[in-house]
Scaffold this motif. Structure first.
Motif, mmCIF file in Angstrom:
data_model
loop_
_atom_site.group_PDB
_atom_site.id
_atom_site.type_symbol
_atom_site.label_atom_id
_atom_site.label_comp_id
_atom_site.label_asym_id
_atom_site.label_seq_id
_atom_site.Cartn_x
_atom_site.Cartn_y
_atom_site.Cartn_z
ATOM 1 N N MET A 1 0.833 -1.208 0.000
ATOM 2 C CA MET A 1 0.000 0.000 0.000
ATOM 3 C C MET A 1 0.863 1.253 0.000
ATOM 4 O O MET A 1 1.911 1.288 0.634
ATOM 5 C CB MET A 1 -0.893 0.017 1.249
ATOM 6 N N GLU A 2 0.372 2.269 -0.696
ATOM 7 C CA GLU A 2 1.054 3.560 -0.691
ATOM 8 C C GLU A 2 0.575 4.365 0.517
ATOM 9 O O GLU A 2 -0.458 4.039 1.108
ATOM 10 C CB GLU A 2 0.710 4.316 -1.978
ATOM 11 N N PRO A 3 1.297 5.449 0.862
ATOM 12 C CA PRO A 3 0.875 6.238 2.025
ATOM 13 C C PRO A 3 -0.565 6.731 1.922
ATOM 14 O O PRO A 3 -1.239 6.913 2.927
ATOM 15 C CB PRO A 3 1.848 7.423 2.020
ATOM 16 N N ASN A 4 -1.061 6.929 0.693
ATOM 17 C CA ASN A 4 -2.431 7.434 0.542
ATOM 18 C C ASN A 4 -3.488 6.334 0.596
ATOM 19 O O ASN A 4 -4.654 6.574 0.312
ATOM 20 C CB ASN A 4 -2.547 8.213 -0.765
ATOM 21 N N GLY A 5 -3.091 5.107 0.958
ATOM 22 C CA GLY A 5 -4.077 4.027 1.130
ATOM 23 C C GLY A 5 -4.394 3.247 -0.131
ATOM 24 O O GLY A 5 -5.178 2.304 -0.095
ATOM 25 N N ASN A 6 -3.793 3.641 -1.272
ATOM 26 C CA ASN A 6 -4.024 2.868 -2.498
ATOM 27 C C ASN A 6 -3.132 1.638 -2.528
ATOM 28 O O ASN A 6 -2.033 1.648 -2.002
ATOM 29 C CB ASN A 6 -3.679 3.708 -3.746
ATOM 30 N N ILE A 7 -3.632 0.608 -3.204
ATOM 31 C CA ILE A 7 -2.795 -0.575 -3.419
ATOM 32 C C ILE A 7 -1.922 -0.285 -4.634
ATOM 33 O O ILE A 7 -2.427 0.113 -5.674
ATOM 34 C CB ILE A 7 -3.672 -1.805 -3.720
ATOM 35 N N CYS A 8 -0.615 -0.452 -4.524
ATOM 36 C CA CYS A 8 0.167 -0.254 -5.744
ATOM 37 C C CYS A 8 0.690 -1.560 -6.317
ATOM 38 O O CYS A 8 1.084 -1.592 -7.474
ATOM 39 C CB CYS A 8 1.240 0.800 -5.607
ATOM 40 N N GLN A 9 0.692 -2.641 -5.566
ATOM 41 C CA GLN A 9 1.081 -3.923 -6.158
ATOM 42 C C GLN A 9 0.573 -5.072 -5.297
ATOM 43 O O GLN A 9 0.586 -4.999 -4.069
ATOM 44 C CB GLN A 9 2.606 -4.022 -6.307
#
Ligand code: ATP
Ligand code: MG
Length: 363
Positions: A213-221
């Motif tokens: 997860m990225e700091p903004n709460g999105n899944i990136c992988q």
């Protein structure tokens, strides 16, 4: 068949959106790691799953049952969700004995006494805490307390267990042991496990699949350890999972240079795999993938050389930047010594390319 499904879940605290449109399926019997920096929303997801926090949007399924739906106004109580959760901030109740801690979820479900006895014994056996039934938490080490917390999660459910940073406070040796135990537990009971941490190394070591997860709460992988280590989806993942160097690179008339101003630093005469033409580009490279090579036209000066016990760590100044380079003991068997102040040639292996303007975090 997914064991757990987050379907377009959004979590807000007041008007602060922590997780936005989060979707994830956890497969039956897998150990899934969720890794992300502090504050990215991991515990908020656990609390939503457990029924302790109501998401502002989206649906949550556990074992194909819809347990939460904002739209359909469904919100099953925590007890009926039948999850074993090892919480991040409090492990076990200090005023209850080991036995009573582990028996608690069963008592709450009004399980008959003989059945409680049997299940508590089994759970304690799973975490190798047989014989400690009468101990109070204060008489246990940190690692033993965590094992009791896991036993208590097992009496809530041996079907699905969520562990939120269960081993951060343990020393390195205990931590290793816990990871092995979690793996054995999964193999014995075929439990589906969600393992949440900001320790990317532990997650990659333990889990079948890892979500970054990225700091903004999105899944990136989402991928296996190999996917994530070999093919990091973006610059954020590359940086997050290990020590990294980023070097600006340019393409000019079919040649590839590090640092625009230094035209003599050509490191490739044909297009490297993954190079992004027509855009400012940076090379991401691990310290172990930079090799000292006298033949290379890319030169740098060693500013620091330190022996770290199993490898040599160097800082090498090249253009305006400093690169971290590591040489294993094995590489050093060639007898060549590299000293501070020395000019060395550098060759790059397994490098990745990223859009320099993308920044470190994809929005
Ligand atoms: N009860 C709350 N009220 C308001 N904001 C909250 C609350 N709980 C968490 N937050 C905020 O939500 C964001 C995500 O918090 P969360 O605890 O889910 O992060 P995390 O990924 O678990 O972090 P860590 O790795 O530090 O445990 C943070 O910015 C946090 O400050
Ligand atoms: Mg947390």
């Amino acid at each position: 068949m997914a064991k757990i499904k987050f379907d377009h879940v959004t979590v807000k605290y007041g008007n602060h959106t922590v997780v936005k449109d989060f979707s994830l399926e956890v497969k039956e019997g897998e150990i899934l790691g969720i890794v992300g920096p502090s504050g990215c929303g991991k515990t908020s997801l656990v609390r939503s799953l457990g029924g302790f926090l109501n998401p502002d949007e989206g649906d949550i399924y556990i074992s194909d049952n819809l347990v939460y739906s904002k739209k359909k106004r469904i919100n099953r109580s925590p007890e009926t969700r039948r999850l074993g959760i090892v919480f991040q901030d409090y492990a076990i109740w200090p005023h209850l004995s080991v036995y009573d801690n582990v028996a608690y979820p069963l008592k709450k479900r009004k399980t008959p006494k003989a059945e409680i006895d049997k299940l508590v014994r089994q759970a304690l056996e799973q975490v190798r805490m047989t014989g400690y039934e009468k101990h109070m938490p204060a008489q246990l080490s940190g690692g033993q307390q965590q094992r009791v917390a896991i036993a208590r999660a097992l009496t809530s459910s041996n079907d699905i267990i969520i562990m939120d940073e269960p081993i951060t406070n343990l020393d390195a040796k205990l931590r290793e042991g816990m990871l092995d135990e979690i793996r054995v537990l999964q193999q014995n009971l075929h439990t589906t496990i969600i393992y949440i941490t900001h320790d990317q190394e532990a997650a990659l070591q333990l889990c079948d699949r890892v979500v970054i997860m990225e700091p903004n709460g999105n899944i990136c992988q989402i991928g296996t350890d190999e996917d994530i280590i070999e093919r990091p989806a973006n610059r954020f993942v590359f940086k997050f999972i290990g020590v990294s160097n980023f070097i600006p690179v340019v393409e000019e008339k079919g040649k590839y240079y590090v640092y625009q101003a230094k035209k003599e630093l050509c490191y490739a005469e044909k297009k490297p795999k993954g190079f992004i033409s027509g855009k400012p580009s940076v090379m991401g490279i691990r310290p172990m993938d930079i090799v000292f090579d006298d033949e290379s036209p890319v030169k740098g000066v060693i500013t620091q050389a330190v022996f770290l016990g199993t490898l040599f760590n160097y800082f090498v100044k090249i253009g305006g930047a400093e690169l971290r380079v590591q040489r294993s003991m094995l590489d050093s068997l060639d007898g060549r010594e590299y000293k501070e102040g020395e000019t060395v040639g550098l060759r790059f292996l397994n490098e990745k390319y990223y859009d320099a303007e993308e920044g470190e975090v994809r929005k």
